[in-house]
Enzyme design. Structure first.
Site, PDB file in Angstrom:
ATOM      1  N   HIS A  32       0.673  -1.277   0.128  1.00 28.86           N
ATOM      2  CA  HIS A  32       0.144  -0.230   0.000  1.00 28.86           C
ATOM      3  C   HIS A  32       1.171   1.245   0.068  1.00 28.86           C
ATOM      4  CE1 HIS A  32      -3.776  -2.135   0.332  1.00 28.86           C
ATOM      5  NE2 HIS A  32      -3.569  -3.414   1.312  1.00 28.86           N
ATOM      6  N   ASP A  41      -2.597 -10.329  -2.661  1.00 29.52           N
ATOM      7  CA  ASP A  41      -3.291  -9.496  -1.516  1.00 29.52           C
ATOM      8  C   ASP A  41      -4.441  -9.792  -1.490  1.00 29.52           C
ATOM      9  OD1 ASP A  41      -1.973  -8.025   1.282  1.00 29.52           O
ATOM     10  OD2 ASP A  41      -3.618  -7.532   0.754  1.00 29.52           O
ATOM     11  N   HIS A  97      -6.163  -7.393  -0.417  1.00 28.47           N
ATOM     12  CA  HIS A  97      -6.349  -5.494  -0.856  1.00 28.47           C
ATOM     13  C   HIS A  97      -5.959  -5.405  -2.044  1.00 28.47           C
ATOM     14  CE1 HIS A  97      -6.821  -6.696   3.656  1.00 28.47           C
ATOM     15  NE2 HIS A  97      -8.202  -5.542   3.226  1.00 28.47           N
ATOM     16  N   ASP A 137      -3.992 -12.928   3.564  1.00 29.31           N
ATOM     17  CA  ASP A 137      -5.803 -12.292   4.241  1.00 29.31           C
ATOM     18  C   ASP A 137      -6.926 -12.579   2.999  1.00 29.31           C
ATOM     19  OD1 ASP A 137      -4.529  -9.914   1.839  1.00 29.31           O
ATOM     20  OD2 ASP A 137      -4.866  -8.762   3.689  1.00 29.31           O
TER      21      ASP A 137
END
Ligand code: SP5
Ligand code: ZN
Length: 344
Positions: free
Chosen positions: A155, A189, A191, A279
């Site tokens: 991120h 991931d 996200h 995740d």
């Protein structure tokens, strides 16, 4: 397979976070690492190595100097202190006053779940050193390496922290490797890897492929749509595959296979960098893709079939009790096919 890991990463400890107004014990905990270390140490196929410090130039090739200065200033805050942005620039026409202080750190931050603690800088340096050493190993002829990086990185952008990320570990590895030929980054991931996308958005040497929860319903919300395809010399080299919550495993794999084929029609990567987020696991508190260990093994198998020298960089994964099992399943699935089809 070599595992690059430095225990200094555990000194970075976050207390809590606010998600949509509710307070939670922070999800990104040092114990995530313990689970992975314990599992991989019990497996003779993994060899732990201490990383050498990542050169500052390699980090600077991804992150702005003033931004790094703010992260570095974490060392000067007291034991109880924390840099926790709570106010953000709001008129892009106005100049920002450099250098950023604890109170103006919001200029470098996009969410409120990512405080800078006293030990954040040393931990982030250790994590990026794992990724850089793994990349160097692969550059020197190693076929694969796993960077047990924490804090995660995908991120973090050129001058922006958030999403529990400060230094973009995978991006530092990819930019370094891009000196030697084209690089493909595949981010699985849950996200969207908004930071990695932003870093390589106009870069013709690094392609970015991300499969993630649909931004209409999932964090980080402001990026990850299919129509974000890159700009300038990087046009066509960014490929987002947003999937709705609880997409079936079969649909996931067919979307990923199709996207890999599409990407490999556009670049000829010499190296593969994986942003490996766990995740996507079934019951992860922050993700919704329902992966079980057998699915992680299949994912490893699919990515190994590209037959490229590969740097695997740890990203998210918050179902801590299962994290070691899931990482091991992925790495063994990868290793099995990669050794068989690409080399020992
Ligand atoms: C590296 C990584 O995995 N970072 C993830 C950061 C996610 N932080 C916020 C997650 C918000 C989850 N869903 C909120 C539902 C609100 N009702
Ligand atoms: Zn994540």
């Amino acid at each position: 397979m070599k595992v690059f890991y430095d225990p200094v990463q555990k000194t970075h400890v976050l207390t809590h976070e606010i998600i949509a107004g509710k307070k939670f014990r922070h999800h990104e905990r040092p114990s995530r690492i313990d689970q992975i270390v314990r599992k991989l140490r019990s497996q003779p196929r993994f060899t732990f190595e201490s990383p050498s410090p990542a050169p500052l130039e390699a980090i600077r090739a991804v992150h702005e100097e003033g931004y790094l200065a703010l992260l570095r200033s974490s060392q000067d805050i007291g034991k109880e202190g924390v840099i926790w942005p709570y106010t953000f620039p709001n008129d892009p026409r106005l100049p920002l006053r450099a250098p950023a202080t604890a109170l103006t750190a919001g200029q470098y931050c996009f969410d409120v779940g990512t405080p800078i603690m006293r030990d954040t800088w040393q931990a982030a340096l250790a994590a990026v050193s794992d990724a850089f050493s793994a990349a160097q190993h692969v550059r020197r002829g190693g076929l694969r390496a796993y960077a047990l990086a924490r804090p995660p990185g995908h991120h973090a952008a050129n001058a922006m922290f958030g999403g529990y990320c400060y230094i973009n570990n995978a991006a530092v590895a990819a930019r370094y490797l891009s000196q030697y030929g084209e690089v493909l980054v595949v981010d699985f991931d849950f996200h969207h890897g908004n930071g990695t996308q932003s870093i390589f958005y106009d870069d013709p040497r690094v392609g970015f492929l991300s499969v993630h929860g649909h931004p209409e319903e999932e964090y980080p919300y402001f990026s990850g749509w299919e129509n974000e395809t890159g700009i300038d010399d990087g046009a066509g080299l960014n490929l987002n595959v947003p999937l709705r919550r609880d997409t079936s495993i079969e649909a996931y794999f067919s979307a990923l296979s199709g996207a890999l084929d599409a990407m490999l029609g556009r670049i000829q990567p010499k190296h593969l960098v994986l942003s490996a987020g766990f995740d996507i696991a079934d019951r992860d508190p922050l993700g919704h893709f329902g992966f079980l260990p057998e699915h992680f093994a299949r994912l490893g198998d699919l990515l190994a079939s590209l037959k490229l020298p590969t740097v695997i960089v740890q990203e998210g994964g918050y179902l801590i009790a299962e994290l070691g099992t899931n990482v091991e399943a992925f790495l063994l699935g990868f290793l099995e096919r990669h050794e068989r089809e690409f080399g020992k």
